[in-house]
Structure formats: structure tokens, C-alpha cells
Design a protein around this motif. Structure first.
Motif, PDB file in Angstrom:
ATOM      1  N   TYR A  39      -7.930  -2.072   6.645  1.00  0.00           N
ATOM      2  CA  TYR A  39      -7.141  -1.289   5.576  1.00  0.00           C
ATOM      3  C   TYR A  39      -8.064  -0.886   4.324  1.00  0.00           C
ATOM      4  CZ  TYR A  39      -3.172  -4.097   7.574  1.00  0.00           C
ATOM      5  OH  TYR A  39      -2.404  -4.436   8.753  1.00  0.00           O
ATOM      6  N   GLY A  40      -9.205  -0.893   4.653  1.00  0.00           N
ATOM      7  CA  GLY A  40     -10.212  -0.453   3.727  1.00  0.00           C
ATOM      8  C   GLY A  40     -10.144   1.034   3.276  1.00  0.00           C
ATOM      9  N   LYS A  41     -10.099   1.954   3.969  1.00  0.00           N
ATOM     10  CA  LYS A  41      -9.893   3.401   3.736  1.00  0.00           C
ATOM     11  C   LYS A  41      -8.468   3.695   3.075  1.00  0.00           C
ATOM     12  CE  LYS A  41     -10.237   8.176   5.516  1.00  0.00           C
ATOM     13  NZ  LYS A  41      -9.847   8.549   4.274  1.00  0.00           N
ATOM     14  N   ARG A  42      -7.648   3.086   3.650  1.00  0.00           N
ATOM     15  CA  ARG A  42      -6.142   3.332   3.101  1.00  0.00           C
ATOM     16  C   ARG A  42      -6.327   2.646   1.465  1.00  0.00           C
ATOM     17  NH1 ARG A  42      -0.368   1.280   5.231  1.00  0.00           N
ATOM     18  NH2 ARG A  42       0.806   2.624   3.492  1.00  0.00           N
ATOM     19  N   MET A  43      -6.753   1.391   1.502  1.00  0.00           N
ATOM     20  CA  MET A  43      -6.656   0.825   0.082  1.00  0.00           C
ATOM     21  C   MET A  43      -7.385   1.763  -1.055  1.00  0.00           C
ATOM     22  SD  MET A  43      -7.161  -3.244   0.617  1.00  0.00           S
ATOM     23  CE  MET A  43      -7.695  -3.436   2.137  1.00  0.00           C
ATOM     24  N   TRP A  44      -8.634   2.504  -0.639  1.00  0.00           N
ATOM     25  CA  TRP A  44      -9.273   3.165  -1.430  1.00  0.00           C
ATOM     26  C   TRP A  44      -8.545   4.121  -1.989  1.00  0.00           C
ATOM     27  CZ3 TRP A  44     -12.670   1.079  -4.784  1.00  0.00           C
ATOM     28  CH2 TRP A  44     -13.337   0.189  -4.304  1.00  0.00           C
ATOM     29  N   LEU A  72       0.790  -1.136   0.090  1.00  0.00           N
ATOM     30  CA  LEU A  72       0.076   0.130  -0.004  1.00  0.00           C
ATOM     31  C   LEU A  72       0.865   1.201  -0.141  1.00  0.00           C
ATOM     32  CD1 LEU A  72      -2.789  -0.972   2.364  1.00  0.00           C
ATOM     33  CD2 LEU A  72      -2.879  -0.364  -0.006  1.00  0.00           C
ATOM     34  N   THR A  73       1.973   1.405   0.728  1.00  0.00           N
ATOM     35  CA  THR A  73       2.832   2.423   0.811  1.00  0.00           C
ATOM     36  C   THR A  73       3.504   2.731  -0.749  1.00  0.00           C
ATOM     37  OG1 THR A  73       3.418   2.188   3.162  1.00  0.00           O
ATOM     38  CG2 THR A  73       4.924   3.471   1.694  1.00  0.00           C
ATOM     39  N   LEU A  74       3.781   1.550  -1.539  1.00  0.00           N
ATOM     40  CA  LEU A  74       4.209   1.577  -2.742  1.00  0.00           C
ATOM     41  C   LEU A  74       3.332   2.363  -3.550  1.00  0.00           C
ATOM     42  CD1 LEU A  74       6.538  -1.474  -3.057  1.00  0.00           C
ATOM     43  CD2 LEU A  74       7.133   0.922  -2.922  1.00  0.00           C
ATOM     44  N   CYS A  75       2.061   1.689  -3.352  1.00  0.00           N
ATOM     45  CA  CYS A  75       0.787   1.904  -4.149  1.00  0.00           C
ATOM     46  C   CYS A  75       0.698   3.661  -4.078  1.00  0.00           C
ATOM     47  CB  CYS A  75      -0.292   1.402  -3.876  1.00  0.00           C
ATOM     48  SG  CYS A  75      -1.617   1.424  -5.078  1.00  0.00           S
ATOM     49  N   GLU A  76       0.717   4.019  -2.692  1.00  0.00           N
ATOM     50  CA  GLU A  76       0.509   5.466  -2.289  1.00  0.00           C
ATOM     51  C   GLU A  76       1.598   6.289  -3.027  1.00  0.00           C
ATOM     52  OE1 GLU A  76      -1.534   4.573   1.902  1.00  0.00           O
ATOM     53  OE2 GLU A  76       0.540   5.047   1.775  1.00  0.00           O
ATOM     54  N   HIS A  77       2.894   5.982  -3.100  1.00  0.00           N
ATOM     55  CA  HIS A  77       4.018   6.374  -3.714  1.00  0.00           C
ATOM     56  C   HIS A  77       3.621   6.680  -5.395  1.00  0.00           C
ATOM     57  CE1 HIS A  77       7.734   7.537  -5.237  1.00  0.00           C
ATOM     58  NE2 HIS A  77       8.100   6.328  -5.688  1.00  0.00           N
ATOM     59  N   THR A  78       3.236   5.581  -5.820  1.00  0.00           N
ATOM     60  CA  THR A  78       2.951   5.722  -7.364  1.00  0.00           C
ATOM     61  C   THR A  78       1.786   6.661  -7.370  1.00  0.00           C
ATOM     62  OG1 THR A  78       1.411   3.917  -7.322  1.00  0.00           O
ATOM     63  CG2 THR A  78       3.824   3.432  -7.844  1.00  0.00           C
ATOM     64  N   GLU A  79       0.862   6.875  -6.812  1.00  0.00           N
ATOM     65  CA  GLU A  79      -0.590   7.570  -6.784  1.00  0.00           C
ATOM     66  C   GLU A  79       0.036   9.164  -6.667  1.00  0.00           C
ATOM     67  OE1 GLU A  79      -4.023   9.421  -7.370  1.00  0.00           O
ATOM     68  OE2 GLU A  79      -3.327   7.605  -7.680  1.00  0.00           O
TER      69      GLU A  79
END
Length: 144
Positions: A136-141, A68-75
Motif C-alpha cells: 500500500y506504500g505507493k498508494r498511501m504516498w 485510502l479511497t476517501l483520502c484520494e477523494h479528498t485530495e
């Protein structure tokens, strides 16, 4: 940070320290890791999930946090600085040159992002019956 020497055995205390430290990884920390290493980690994670399966169930929160951290970074890096989301680009020579200079980086970000989604999918499919993803729901969205 945990000091680790090559050839030393990882004892349970060091593993616990690494797991604890992984809970504090931020998007800014991910920015310091080269995208090829991020891709390598995400590709390796696929094998870990498929080969070890429920043997890594206790590490699902850690793995999920890292992905999720990597996903946030790419976002955060999807939109080129200086442009607005949804704004149509003009076709001037300067704009074309700027796009050409950022294309490899954008491709890498896109590759890492796609791998993040695949690993999230792998984690959900493998552990959905035995792990509660509610926390983890909110963070995933937000990361999507």
C-alpha cells in the motif's frame, strides 16, 4: 452490488461479496457518499479499531482500501476547480464571494481528510507488528 434486506443474517458468502466489492471502490464512488456519512464511518472506524483491535485484523486490507479511497477523494477535492495550486488569489469581490460559497464544502473536505489521516495512523499503530503495509506504500504516498 449485494442485495441486503433488513433483518436478514449476513452469511459468510455475503460478507465475502461485500469485502470483494470494497476492493473496487473508487474516488468517484466516494463522491456519491455525503461527507457527513464519510465522517460518521471514519469516526465509527476509530471505535472499531480501538475496541475490537486484532479481532478485525483480517479486515485491515478492506478498511485500508476504503480509508485510502476517501483520502484520494479528498485530495482530488482540495483544490477549488478553476484555480491552480500555488496560485495567489486576488482579493476581488467576485473571488471573495466564490470563496464564501465553497467554504462549508472545503471545511467538510478538510474534516474528512483529517479523519482519514487519523484512521490511517490508528491502523498503522495497531497493526504495524502484524500486517505488512508494503503493498500500500505507493498508494498511501499518492493519497497524501
Amino acid at each position: 452490488r449485494v442485495d441486503m434486506k433488513l433483518g436478514s443474517d449476513l452469511d459468510k458468502d455475503k460478507i465475502s461479496q461485500l469485502i470483494e466489492a470494497s476492493q473496487y471502490i473508487t474516488s468517484e464512488d466516494a463522491a456519491e457518499i455525503h461527507s457527513q456519512k464519510q465522517e460518521g464511518f471514519l469516526n465509527l472506524l476509530s471505535d472499531v479499531i480501538s475496541q475490537l483491535g486484532f479481532g478485525v485484523k483480517e479486515f485491515v486490507p478492506t478498511l485500508l482500501n476504503i480509508v485510502l479511497t476517501l483520502c484520494e477523494h479528498t485530495e482530488n477535492n482540495r483544490i477549488v476547480p478553476g484555480t491552480e495550486a500555488g496560485k495567489s488569489d486576488t482579493n476581488s469581490d467576485a473571488d471573495d464571494e466564490a470563496i464564501d460559497n465553497t467554504t462549508p464544502k472545503k471545511n467538510r473536505v478538510g474534516n474528512v481528510r483529517a479523519l482519514c489521516f487519523r484512521r490511517l495512523s490508528d491502523i498503522f499503530i495497531k497493526f504495524s507488528s502484524s500486517f505488512d503495509f508494503t503493498d500500500y506504500g505507493k498508494r498511501m504516498w499518492d493519497a497524501l
